[in-house]
Design an enzyme around this catalytic site. Structure first.
Site, PDB file in Angstrom:
ATOM      1  N   HIS A 131       1.093  -0.890  -0.182  1.00 51.86           N
ATOM      2  CA  HIS A 131      -0.160  -0.226  -0.252  1.00 51.86           C
ATOM      3  C   HIS A 131       0.409   1.488   0.136  1.00 51.86           C
ATOM      4  CE1 HIS A 131       0.665  -1.534   4.356  1.00 51.86           C
ATOM      5  NE2 HIS A 131       0.529  -0.542   4.368  1.00 51.86           N
ATOM      6  N   GLN A 132       0.269   1.876  -1.124  1.00 43.21           N
ATOM      7  CA  GLN A 132       0.724   3.407  -1.237  1.00 43.21           C
ATOM      8  C   GLN A 132       0.666   4.693  -0.081  1.00 43.21           C
ATOM      9  OE1 GLN A 132       3.953   4.734  -3.152  1.00 43.21           O
ATOM     10  NE2 GLN A 132       2.578   6.049  -4.786  1.00 43.21           N
TER      11      GLN A 132
END
Ligand SMILES: [Zn+2]
Length: 170
Positions: A131-132
């Protein structure tokens, strides 16, 4: 001095729940309670989903480093950035740009921290599903937490924030 904005509260109870280890996956598989695999099955409101793309989605972090902390996440349960296909990389980048614009427009964010922690040793809370992070920053936000921690926290605020960012999303 912190400038008031649309996110002017934080969500201490959620952070407390995180510290206590609630809502953590029991293993590395998609079926081990991975929240990033479960969230897209929920309504936008229940999942705090800000926007849905073809192969990635944007969601509010329940455990924000700062108010308005978003994450851009592939639907596919994958741990490595180097495992993403071209479509996922492209839309992850596109959604990151859109997140910056929505946060700037919706909250007046003056800067951002953007990036990802890959692997537990690198600090990933949920390493199995990459996840960014997109964390908005304001000039006074280093002094933000102590002030906000004394304010009354309302669970509704996360939902209000989601609604506001969803409307700012282009
Ligand atoms: Zn997953």
């Amino acid at each position: 001095m912190h400038e008031p904005d649309n996110f002017d509260r934080l969500w201490t109870p959620h952070r407390m729940a995180y510290i206590k280890g609630e809502n953590k996956p029991t293993g590395s598989g998609a079926e081990d309670g991975c929240p990033f695999c479960e969230i897209p099955k929920l309504s936008d409101e229940d999942g705090l989903v800000v926007a849905r793309g073809e192969v990635v989605f944007a969601v509010l972090n329940l455990y924000p480093y700062n108010s308005g902390h978003l994450m851009v996440v592939p639907y596919r349960h994958v741990s490595g950035y180097d495992e993403l296909d071209v479509a996922e990389m492209t839309e992850l980048g596109d959604f990151t740009q859109r997140a910056l614009r929505a946060l700037r427009k919706g909250s007046g964010a003056q800067g951002f921290n953007v990036g990802m922690n890959l692997g537990h040793v690198a600090g990933a809370g949920i390493a199995a599903h990459l996840h960014q992070h997109v964390v908005p920053r304001w000039g006074g936000d280093t002094n933000f937490m102590p002030v906000v921690a004394q304010t009354k926290v309302l669970p509704q605020l996360l939902h209000d924030t989601r609604e506001m960012l969803a409307q700012a999303w282009e």
